[in-house]
Scaffold this motif. Structure first.
Motif, PDB file in Angstrom:
ATOM      1  N   HIS A  37       0.846  -1.190   0.000  1.00 43.05           N
ATOM      2  CA  HIS A  37       0.000   0.000   0.000  1.00 43.05           C
ATOM      3  C   HIS A  37       0.885   1.245   0.000  1.00 43.05           C
ATOM      4  O   HIS A  37       1.855   1.318   0.761  1.00 43.05           O
ATOM      5  N   ALA A  38       0.549   2.214  -0.831  1.00 46.86           N
ATOM      6  CA  ALA A  38       1.292   3.471  -0.917  1.00 46.86           C
ATOM      7  C   ALA A  38       0.649   4.513  -0.016  1.00 46.86           C
ATOM      8  O   ALA A  38      -0.574   4.568   0.112  1.00 46.86           O
ATOM      9  N   ASN A  39       1.494   5.343   0.586  1.00 47.58           N
ATOM     10  CA  ASN A  39       1.017   6.498   1.338  1.00 47.58           C
ATOM     11  C   ASN A  39       1.418   7.804   0.686  1.00 47.58           C
ATOM     12  O   ASN A  39       0.668   8.773   0.740  1.00 47.58           O
ATOM     13  N   SER A  40       2.622   7.839   0.093  1.00 43.63           N
ATOM     14  CA  SER A  40       3.090   9.103  -0.469  1.00 43.63           C
ATOM     15  C   SER A  40       4.161   8.862  -1.518  1.00 43.63           C
ATOM     16  O   SER A  40       4.749   7.786  -1.608  1.00 43.63           O
ATOM     17  N   LEU A  41       4.395   9.901  -2.297  1.00 45.59           N
ATOM     18  CA  LEU A  41       5.436   9.930  -3.307  1.00 45.59           C
ATOM     19  C   LEU A  41       6.333  11.125  -3.013  1.00 45.59           C
ATOM     20  O   LEU A  41       5.836  12.226  -2.765  1.00 45.59           O
ATOM     21  N   PHE A  46      12.583   9.075  -7.471  1.00 48.25           N
ATOM     22  CA  PHE A  46      11.369   9.096  -6.666  1.00 48.25           C
ATOM     23  C   PHE A  46      11.439   8.029  -5.583  1.00 48.25           C
ATOM     24  O   PHE A  46      12.072   7.000  -5.766  1.00 48.25           O
ATOM     25  N   ILE A  47      10.739   8.272  -4.482  1.00 48.81           N
ATOM     26  CA  ILE A  47      10.572   7.257  -3.442  1.00 48.81           C
ATOM     27  C   ILE A  47       9.094   7.170  -3.100  1.00 48.81           C
ATOM     28  O   ILE A  47       8.438   8.179  -2.836  1.00 48.81           O
ATOM     29  N   VAL A  48       8.575   5.947  -3.106  1.00 45.81           N
ATOM     30  CA  VAL A  48       7.209   5.667  -2.677  1.00 45.81           C
ATOM     31  C   VAL A  48       7.285   5.112  -1.263  1.00 45.81           C
ATOM     32  O   VAL A  48       8.008   4.141  -1.006  1.00 45.81           O
TER      33      VAL A  48
END
Length: 196
Positions: A109-113, A120-122
């Motif tokens: 699950h992603a929270n932010s980019l 980039f970091i997810v």
């Protein structure tokens, strides 16, 4: 879910929308400074399951970067990272789904980019175990270069493990770069560990 403000006063917003066949897609719309719609598009039509937008960021090169996730099966959500041009046209995309040592798909699950100096970091969470420790969720941080190629997990200073946690529920919410190009980051998140 989130929005970016352009220098001309226009706004690009990202969220979610159900289609007529009840599939959830990622929806983005650009409006001018007075609120008139300039364009609107749906993303993720070729991916299985529901898609959910999580974050949008404006890159210094003009790309609009969006991260979300999609349901790829039972207990298997995967990360969906994509770039748009100023007209909302899909330029590039990548999906990432992790698997454990037994080849079983895990739930991401992603929270932010975060846009960093070289890509980039997810940030988010995964059910992938860390150091063979059974856990509910581990903090996840996936790193990509500017062409959306994932920088592989290594044990060196290039990039550490994709996930971190102990026998607790650990979640990464946001990653910030300390000094551009120095390969040092703050990871902000939370844990239900009583001794941390």
């Amino acid at each position: 879910v989130d929005f970016i403000l352009n220098t001309d006063g226009s706004v690009v917003m990202v969220g979610n929308s159900k289609t007529v066949n009840d599939q959830q897609l990622i929806y983005a719309v650009k409006v001018d400074a007075q609120g008139a719609v300039l364009w609107q598009h749906y993303y993720g039509t070729s991916l299985p399951g529901d898609k959910t937008a999580k974050d949008i960021e404006l890159h210094s090169d003009g790309r609009i970067m969006v991260v979300g996730e999609f349901v790829n099966g039972t207990n298997d959500s995967d990360i969906y990272l994509f770039s748009l041009n100023a007209d909302g046209v899909l330029q590039d995309s990548v999906t990432v789904g992790l698997v454990d040592n037994n080849g079983v798909k895990t739930d991401e699950h992603a929270n932010s980019l975060t846009i960093i100096s070289d890509g980039f970091i997810v940030a988010g969470s995964t059910t992938l175990e860390n150091f063979f420790i059974s856990t509910v969720r581990n903090a996840m941080h996936l790193r990509f270069d500017n062409s959306l190629n994932e920088i592989p997990q290594t044990g060196t200073v290039t990039w550490g493990p994709r996930n971190y946690g102990e026998n607790y529920d650990d979640v990464a919410v946001k990653v910030l770069e300390l000094t551009p190009g120095a390969n040092s980051f703050y990871v902000f998140g939370y844990s239900n560990a009583k001794d941390h």
